[in-house]
Design a protein around this motif. Structure first.
Motif, PDB file in Angstrom:
ATOM      1  N   CYS A  18     109.901  26.111  82.234  1.00  0.00           N
ATOM      2  CA  CYS A  18     109.878  27.582  82.328  1.00  0.00           C
ATOM      3  C   CYS A  18     109.455  28.283  81.028  1.00  0.00           C
ATOM      4  CB  CYS A  18     111.259  28.083  82.740  1.00  0.00           C
ATOM      5  SG  CYS A  18     111.801  27.410  84.309  1.00  0.00           S
ATOM      6  N   THR A  19     109.961  27.842  79.884  1.00  0.00           N
ATOM      7  CA  THR A  19     109.642  28.556  78.633  1.00  0.00           C
ATOM      8  C   THR A  19     108.144  28.475  78.310  1.00  0.00           C
ATOM      9  OG1 THR A  19     111.878  28.194  77.835  1.00  0.00           O
ATOM     10  CG2 THR A  19     110.243  28.761  76.188  1.00  0.00           C
ATOM     11  N   PRO A  20     107.530  27.282  78.337  1.00  0.00           N
ATOM     12  CA  PRO A  20     106.081  27.223  78.092  1.00  0.00           C
ATOM     13  C   PRO A  20     105.280  28.058  79.092  1.00  0.00           C
ATOM     14  CG  PRO A  20     107.029  25.031  78.019  1.00  0.00           C
ATOM     15  CD  PRO A  20     108.124  25.926  78.467  1.00  0.00           C
ATOM     16  N   GLY A  30     106.620  22.093  66.754  1.00  0.00           N
ATOM     17  CA  GLY A  30     107.682  21.531  67.595  1.00  0.00           C
ATOM     18  C   GLY A  30     107.064  20.707  68.707  1.00  0.00           C
ATOM     19  N   ARG A  31     107.652  19.529  68.981  1.00  0.00           N
ATOM     20  CA  ARG A  31     107.063  18.637  69.994  1.00  0.00           C
ATOM     21  C   ARG A  31     108.107  18.202  71.019  1.00  0.00           C
ATOM     22  NH1 ARG A  31     106.180  13.138  66.362  1.00  0.00           N
ATOM     23  NH2 ARG A  31     107.979  13.406  65.054  1.00  0.00           N
ATOM     24  N   SER A  32     109.038  19.096  71.346  1.00  0.00           N
ATOM     25  CA  SER A  32     110.073  18.709  72.316  1.00  0.00           C
ATOM     26  C   SER A  32     109.477  18.625  73.725  1.00  0.00           C
ATOM     27  CB  SER A  32     111.214  19.731  72.310  1.00  0.00           C
ATOM     28  OG  SER A  32     110.788  20.952  72.867  1.00  0.00           O
ATOM     29  N   ASN A  33     110.164  17.840  74.575  1.00  0.00           N
ATOM     30  CA  ASN A  33     109.720  17.726  75.971  1.00  0.00           C
ATOM     31  C   ASN A  33     109.915  19.029  76.716  1.00  0.00           C
ATOM     32  OD1 ASN A  33     108.959  15.059  75.729  1.00  0.00           O
ATOM     33  ND2 ASN A  33     110.998  14.291  76.250  1.00  0.00           N
ATOM     34  N   GLY A  72     113.695  25.787  66.095  1.00  0.00           N
ATOM     35  CA  GLY A  72     115.156  25.887  66.050  1.00  0.00           C
ATOM     36  C   GLY A  72     115.669  26.017  64.628  1.00  0.00           C
ATOM     37  N   LYS A  73     114.831  26.606  63.739  1.00  0.00           N
ATOM     38  CA  LYS A  73     115.261  26.830  62.345  1.00  0.00           C
ATOM     39  C   LYS A  73     115.052  28.304  62.012  1.00  0.00           C
ATOM     40  CE  LYS A  73     115.248  22.353  60.472  1.00  0.00           C
ATOM     41  NZ  LYS A  73     114.427  21.221  60.089  1.00  0.00           N
ATOM     42  N   PRO A  74     116.149  29.025  61.733  1.00  0.00           N
ATOM     43  CA  PRO A  74     116.037  30.473  61.540  1.00  0.00           C
ATOM     44  C   PRO A  74     115.050  30.856  60.443  1.00  0.00           C
ATOM     45  CG  PRO A  74     118.301  29.686  61.086  1.00  0.00           C
ATOM     46  CD  PRO A  74     117.523  28.532  61.618  1.00  0.00           C
ATOM     47  N   ASP A 125     107.187  33.541  68.994  1.00  0.00           N
ATOM     48  CA  ASP A 125     108.427  32.998  68.421  1.00  0.00           C
ATOM     49  C   ASP A 125     109.363  32.575  69.549  1.00  0.00           C
ATOM     50  OD1 ASP A 125     110.601  32.369  66.916  1.00  0.00           O
ATOM     51  OD2 ASP A 125     110.732  34.283  65.855  1.00  0.00           O
ATOM     52  N   VAL A 126     109.458  31.261  69.747  1.00  0.00           N
ATOM     53  CA  VAL A 126     110.297  30.738  70.840  1.00  0.00           C
ATOM     54  C   VAL A 126     111.750  30.577  70.379  1.00  0.00           C
ATOM     55  CG1 VAL A 126     110.609  28.797  72.439  1.00  0.00           C
ATOM     56  CG2 VAL A 126     108.312  29.543  71.858  1.00  0.00           C
ATOM     57  N   GLY A 127     111.952  30.462  69.087  1.00  0.00           N
ATOM     58  CA  GLY A 127     113.281  30.135  68.551  1.00  0.00           C
ATOM     59  C   GLY A 127     114.366  31.134  68.933  1.00  0.00           C
ATOM     60  N   MET A 179     111.265  35.903  79.515  1.00  0.00           N
ATOM     61  CA  MET A 179     110.247  35.245  80.341  1.00  0.00           C
ATOM     62  C   MET A 179     110.743  33.923  80.909  1.00  0.00           C
ATOM     63  SD  MET A 179     107.806  37.235  80.512  1.00  0.00           S
ATOM     64  CE  MET A 179     106.808  36.141  81.507  1.00  0.00           C
ATOM     65  N   THR A 180     111.644  33.259  80.167  1.00  0.00           N
ATOM     66  CA  THR A 180     112.091  31.933  80.609  1.00  0.00           C
ATOM     67  C   THR A 180     112.800  32.041  81.958  1.00  0.00           C
ATOM     68  OG1 THR A 180     112.257  31.130  78.358  1.00  0.00           O
ATOM     69  CG2 THR A 180     113.593  29.992  79.974  1.00  0.00           C
ATOM     70  N   ILE A 181     113.705  32.999  82.081  1.00  0.00           N
ATOM     71  CA  ILE A 181     114.433  33.139  83.349  1.00  0.00           C
ATOM     72  C   ILE A 181     113.490  33.639  84.449  1.00  0.00           C
ATOM     73  CG2 ILE A 181     116.324  34.332  84.515  1.00  0.00           C
ATOM     74  CD1 ILE A 181     117.956  34.113  82.026  1.00  0.00           C
TER      75      ILE A 181
HETATM   76  P1  NAD Z   1     114.228  20.639  69.735  1.00  0.00           P
HETATM   77  O1  NAD Z   1     115.299  20.542  68.711  1.00  0.00           O
HETATM   78  O2  NAD Z   1     114.249  19.727  70.906  1.00  0.00           O
HETATM   79  O3  NAD Z   1     112.803  20.447  69.016  1.00  0.00           O
HETATM   80  C1  NAD Z   1     112.544  21.021  67.765  1.00  0.00           C
HETATM   81  C2  NAD Z   1     111.178  20.563  67.297  1.00  0.00           C
HETATM   82  O4  NAD Z   1     110.948  21.180  66.033  1.00  0.00           O
HETATM   83  C3  NAD Z   1     111.075  19.059  67.095  1.00  0.00           C
HETATM   84  O5  NAD Z   1     110.008  18.563  67.847  1.00  0.00           O
HETATM   85  C4  NAD Z   1     110.817  18.874  65.602  1.00  0.00           C
HETATM   86  O6  NAD Z   1     109.803  17.925  65.329  1.00  0.00           O
HETATM   87  C5  NAD Z   1     110.340  20.251  65.177  1.00  0.00           C
HETATM   88  N1  NAD Z   1     110.765  20.523  63.800  1.00  0.00           N
HETATM   89  C6  NAD Z   1     112.016  20.457  63.288  1.00  0.00           C
HETATM   90  N2  NAD Z   1     111.994  20.721  61.960  1.00  0.00           N
HETATM   91  C7  NAD Z   1     110.711  20.968  61.644  1.00  0.00           C
HETATM   92  C8  NAD Z   1     110.043  21.296  60.446  1.00  0.00           C
HETATM   93  N3  NAD Z   1     110.702  21.414  59.295  1.00  0.00           N
HETATM   94  N4  NAD Z   1     108.718  21.467  60.495  1.00  0.00           N
HETATM   95  C9  NAD Z   1     108.027  21.336  61.637  1.00  0.00           C
HETATM   96  N5  NAD Z   1     108.600  21.033  62.820  1.00  0.00           N
HETATM   97  C10 NAD Z   1     109.933  20.853  62.815  1.00  0.00           C
HETATM   98  O7  NAD Z   1     114.206  22.160  70.183  1.00  0.00           O
HETATM   99  P2  NAD Z   1     113.561  22.884  71.477  1.00  0.00           P
HETATM  100  O8  NAD Z   1     114.382  22.618  72.667  1.00  0.00           O
HETATM  101  O9  NAD Z   1     112.102  22.631  71.530  1.00  0.00           O
HETATM  102  O10 NAD Z   1     113.801  24.410  71.059  1.00  0.00           O
HETATM  103  C11 NAD Z   1     113.206  24.975  69.907  1.00  0.00           C
HETATM  104  C12 NAD Z   1     113.742  26.368  69.696  1.00  0.00           C
HETATM  105  O11 NAD Z   1     113.398  27.153  70.821  1.00  0.00           O
HETATM  106  C13 NAD Z   1     115.264  26.465  69.571  1.00  0.00           C
HETATM  107  O12 NAD Z   1     115.586  27.527  68.699  1.00  0.00           O
HETATM  108  C14 NAD Z   1     115.708  26.830  70.970  1.00  0.00           C
HETATM  109  O13 NAD Z   1     116.941  27.533  70.986  1.00  0.00           O
HETATM  110  C15 NAD Z   1     114.577  27.723  71.383  1.00  0.00           C
HETATM  111  N6  NAD Z   1     114.373  27.799  72.838  1.00  0.00           N
HETATM  112  C16 NAD Z   1     114.208  29.043  73.321  1.00  0.00           C
HETATM  113  C17 NAD Z   1     113.982  29.211  74.658  1.00  0.00           C
HETATM  114  C18 NAD Z   1     113.766  30.588  75.170  1.00  0.00           C
HETATM  115  O14 NAD Z   1     113.967  30.850  76.335  1.00  0.00           O
HETATM  116  N7  NAD Z   1     113.326  31.519  74.315  1.00  0.00           N
HETATM  117  C19 NAD Z   1     113.956  28.114  75.522  1.00  0.00           C
HETATM  118  C20 NAD Z   1     114.099  26.836  74.967  1.00  0.00           C
HETATM  119  C21 NAD Z   1     114.302  26.692  73.616  1.00  0.00           C
END
Ligand code: NAD
Length: 289
Positions: free
Chosen positions: A147-149, A172-175, A217-219, A235-237, A271-273
Motif C-alpha cells: 500500500c505505501t509504495p 531504504g530496501r525493505s520488502n 526510519g531515521k528522524p 518522505d515516507v518516514g 495515502m497508505t490507508i
Molecule cells: P525498515 O527498517 O524495514 O527499512 C529501513 C531501510 O533503511 C533499510 O533497508 C536500511 O538499509 C535503510 N537504512 C537504514 N539506515 C540507513 C542509512 N544510514 N543510510 C541509508 N539507508 C539506511 O523500515 P521500513 O518498513 O521500510 O520503513 C521505513 C520508514 O517508513 C519508517 O520510518 C516507517 O515508520 C515508515 N513507514 C511509513 C509508512 C507510511 O504509511 N507513511 C508505511 C511504512 C513505513
C-alpha cells in the motif's frame, strides 16, 4: 518549496472509492470486506488498526477485526488466516506488522491467499510485481501491490510529477517500502537507484536525483547536503521523537529550497490507508472473476 498535499489527494481518492463501493452494492448486492488481524497490544499498531477500520466504515467497506493475544503461536495465527481465506465475505486480509518478537512473520504472510493479500507481501504478488514490465500491466493484471509504495506513485501521478526519464533515488530496501517502490518507479520508466545502509557516497548519489524517496526510519536523516534545487522529495518516514512526529527528512532545514516535498504528517501516511481500501476493491474484483 511546494507541498505535495497527501491529505487532499487521499481525501479525493477516498470519495471516489466510496462511490465505487456504493455502485458495487447497487449492482451486485455485495459489499467488499476487509479482515484485519492484530496480534498483541503494540500501541502504534492499535492506532493504525483503528484508523484502518474507521476508513473502511467511512468508505462502506465491511470490516472484520480479530485480536489475538500476544502469546499466540504461529499455528494460531495461520489457523485464523486459513479460516478467513475460506470466508467469502472477506475479500482482503491484513495482518498488522510487526508481529510480537517479529517471529515467523513471512510464514504467516505466506498463509494468506494471494488473492486476498491486500498488503502485497505474499511471494506470489511480490513476484508478479517484479515480473511486470510496465505500469499499465500492473493495473491491467490487477496486481496487489504494497500500500505505501502504491500510495507514493499515486501522489506523484496526481501531482503531475513526471517519472519517466527521471533519476529516482530510493533510500531504504525493505520488502514493505523500498523494494516494491523501486519496482513501481521502474515500471513508470524512471532510472532507479536503490540505496541502503551500506551505500557509500549517499549524499552525492542523492544530489544526482530528480526524485528522492526517503524510507529509512531515521528522524531528519536527509538534510540540505543531499538535495539540489528542483528535486521532488517523498518522505515516507514516520518517527516518534520527544518533539513529536517527524519524517526522515529534515523538513525545516530544506523548506526554503526550490523543491516539492511531502510533509509528515499529511503526506504519504494518509495515502497508505487509502491504498488499502483500493486494494480491497481490487481483491473484490479478483474474487468475483
Ligand atoms: P525498515 O527498517 O524495514 O527499512 C529501513 C531501510 O533503511 C533499510 O533497508 C536500511 O538499509 C535503510 N537504512 C537504514 N539506515 C540507513 C542509512 N544510514 N543510510 C541509508 N539507508 C539506511 O523500515 P521500513 O518498513 O521500510 O520503513 C521505513 C520508514 O517508513 C519508517 O520510518 C516507517 O515508520 C515508515 N513507514 C511509513 C509508512 C507510511 O504509511 N507513511 C508505511 C511504512 C513505513
Amino acid at each position: 518549496m511546494e507541498l505535495i498535499d497527501g491529505k487532499k489527494i487521499s481525501n479525493d481518492k477516498r470519495t471516489e472509492i466510496k462511490e465505487r463501493v456504493s455502485k458495487i452494492k447497487q449492482q451486485t448486492g455485495k459489499v467488499p470486506g476487509l479482515a484485519t488481524i492484530l496480534v498483541g497490544k503494540n500501541p502504534a499498531s492499535q492506532v493504525y488498526i483503528k484508523s484502518k477500520i474507521k476508513a473502511c466504515e467511512d468508505a462502506g467497506i465491511k470490516s472484520f477485526h480479530h485480536n489475538l493475544n500476544e502469546h499466540s503461536s504461529k499455528e494460531d495465527i495461520i489457523a485464523l488466516i486459513k479460516k478467513l481465506n475460506e470466508d467469502s465475505a472477506v475479500n482482503g486480509i491484513l495482518l498488522q506488522l510487526p508481529l510480537p518478537q517479529n517471529k515467523d512473520t513471512q510464514d504467516c504472510i505466506n498463509a494468506i491467499s494471494p488473492l486476498k493479500d491486500v498488503d502485497g507481501l505474499h511471494p506470489f504478488n511480490a513476484g508478479l510485481l517484479n515480473l511486470s514490465k510496465s505500469w499499465n500491466e500492473i493495473i491491467e493484471r490487477n496486481i496487489l501491490v504494497s500500500c505505501t509504495p502504491l500510495g507514493v506513485i499515486h501522489l506523484l501521478h496526481k501531482s503531475n510529477i513526471e517519472i519517466e526519464n527521471k533519476i529516482a533515488v530510493v533510500i531504504g530496501r525493505s520488502n514493505l517500502v523500498g523494494k516494491p517502490l523501486s519496482m513501481l518507479l521502474l515500471a513508470n520508466n524512471a532510472t532507479v537507484i536503490m540505496s541502503h545502509s551500506r551505500t557509500k557516497n549517499l549524499k552525492e548519489i542523492c544530489k544526482s536525483a530528480d526524485i528522492i524517496v526517503a524510507a529509512i526510519g531515521k528522524p531528519k536523516f536527509v538534510n540540505k547536503d543531499f538535495i539540489k534545487n528542483g528535486t521532488v522529495i517523498i518522505d515516507v518516514g514516520i518517527n516518534r521523537t520527544s518533539d513529536g512526529l517527524c519524517g526522515d527528512v529534515d523538513f525545516d532545514a530544506v523548506k526554503d529550497m526550490d523543491i516539492k516535498i511531502t510533509p509528515v504528517p499529511g503526506g504519504v501516511g494518509p495515502m497508505t490507508i487509502t491504498m488499502l481500501l483500493e486494494n480491497t476493491l481490487k481483491a473484490f474484483r479478483g474474487c468475483s472473476h
